[in-house]
Design an enzyme around this catalytic site. Sequence first.
Site, PDB file in Angstrom:
ATOM      1  CG  ASP A   1      -1.718   1.265   1.382  1.00  0.00           C
ATOM      2  OD1 ASP A   1      -1.753   2.067   0.426  1.00  0.00           O
ATOM      3  OD2 ASP A   1      -2.316   1.468   2.460  1.00  0.00           O
TER       4      ASP A   1
ATOM      5  CE  LYS B   1      -1.720   6.894  -3.424  1.00  0.00           C
ATOM      6  NZ  LYS B   1      -2.229   5.980  -2.376  1.00  0.00           N
TER       7      LYS B   1
ATOM      8  CD  GLU C   1      -4.946   3.599  -2.366  1.00  0.00           C
ATOM      9  OE1 GLU C   1      -5.830   4.366  -1.920  1.00  0.00           O
ATOM     10  OE2 GLU C   1      -3.794   3.978  -2.642  1.00  0.00           O
TER      11      GLU C   1
ATOM     12  CG  ASP D   1      -9.455   4.406   0.554  1.00  0.00           C
ATOM     13  OD1 ASP D   1      -8.884   5.012   1.476  1.00  0.00           O
ATOM     14  OD2 ASP D   1      -8.838   3.703  -0.267  1.00  0.00           O
TER      15      ASP D   1
END
Length: 538
Positions: free
Chosen positions: A8, A69, A146, A168
């Site tokens: 992850d 990211k 994810e 999420d």
Amino acid sequence: MSKVIGIDLGTSNSVIAVVENGEPIVITNAEGDRTTPSVVSFHNNEYLVGKFAKNQRIMNSKGTISSVKRKMGKREQIDLLGNKHFPEEISAKILQKLKRDAEAYLGMPITKAVITVPAYFDNDQREATKKSGEIAGLEVIRIINEPTAAVLAYGLNKKSNGLILVYDFGGGTFDTSILEVSDGVFEVKSTSGDTYLGGDDLDNAVYDFLIQQEPLNTLNIDNQIKSRLMEAVEKAKIELSSTNTTTINLPFISTNENGPIHFEYTLTRPKFEEIIMPFVMKTKKSVDQALQDANLSTNDIDEVVLVGGSTRIPLVQQKVKEWLGKEPCRGVNPDEVVALGAAIQASILTGDTTDIVLLDVTPLTLSVETLGGRATPMINRNATIPCSVTEIFTTAKDMQTSVEIHIVQGERAMASDNKSLGRFMLEGIPPAPARLPQIEVTFDIDANGILSVSAKDKGTGKEQKITITGSSTLTDDEVAKMIEDAKKYEEEDRKKKEEVERKLKIESTVYSAQRLSLIHISEPTRLLSISYAVFCLK
């Protein structure tokens, strides 16, 4: 036999996991922690990753980068102490550490991985993630969304069937996905989200509020002050998940002619919730969109799973319960469940797990530009992947001998309003009246959500192809050089890093003691059948 790990690669923190004896487990890193801060710090051509890098955010703010990211898939470089770095290169540093930690834990070389990305990552961002893995010396055998990974881990534990909505809310991105679990088949029904909405935005909102308070509103906020304040904001946000008030205390934040300046502010949970409410409410739009795309109502959802550190905030939990009419599941660790799901997917791909089938979707519509600048859909968003679609197109003008194939991604009707993924020319079409030539266009999207496009003139058999690797990301030569450099300097980097880590561990201890003593620290794709369309002459 070498293991395939699940990673992850998060905005704030990253986690590694592996399946051992049929069960997914989290791999602790070299520091003994289950999560690794996604932070990289550069200094004198050396770098640190994780906790040691995070400790540098105040003393080496100009050389330390977090939340990289959010920059993945963009053709821009990040300036750190005068040196330019691509986002993929920085992410690769994080992946290299995770790879080394996994090798130390498992006692074997690691060469392959499954890496997760936000469900709403576009083609460029997914390709950039794969390239980061390559630079780090990993073969990325699958990119997995994810929320999908989270349900894999959750569903394996629950062994239940039904419709699951995944909310999420991570450090840098937000996703909502709806999956149907039925006898070991995990089918994604829809996904929606925002790749620029996350915990970072909550932190920034609190930061913006605090710098309006005295005495901060009288100061010139430099990098050191900002770094100290952002660190305090993050700590306050965490504390307010379990308390009603927290005190932000920053002694010696600055100085003036009268001496040192201190900052102290008591932040209450109600005030914190007032500040972050607009961002929390923005997530509802994606929740509603996911339900609409799946043709479902809130009554159809059997369970709600919370993923990401931002879901620990009581306000978030309260709103999700309010919107969906049911208590979110608290039986999974929101920080670890995604990595565990990635490890399960790795086990599926290697054949070690055989009783689970995963059917994922593409998050955005993939189209080709046709006459008039229209975006003619080839693969609609939420189409199950992998998939392939072929359609016949033709020419717009008499004697047209070439066409340009322009591929775009997005939900807008006009090509210019969507994101351009790539374009290529198909030439050598025999001159003929308009609408007579037949041009066969195929969109092929693989299990990673990465697209290949081909165009063939059916009359001559001439064909052109393109794999959309992202015009805004690194070239193959740049990736190859980074891979070569990573291998060439691996041992040298390891020795330097160990020495630096030893020094910084001492410095960190001293720094913590100084802070406690209040001593000032200076800064040293459902499928769509489309109508007969035409290409304009380019």
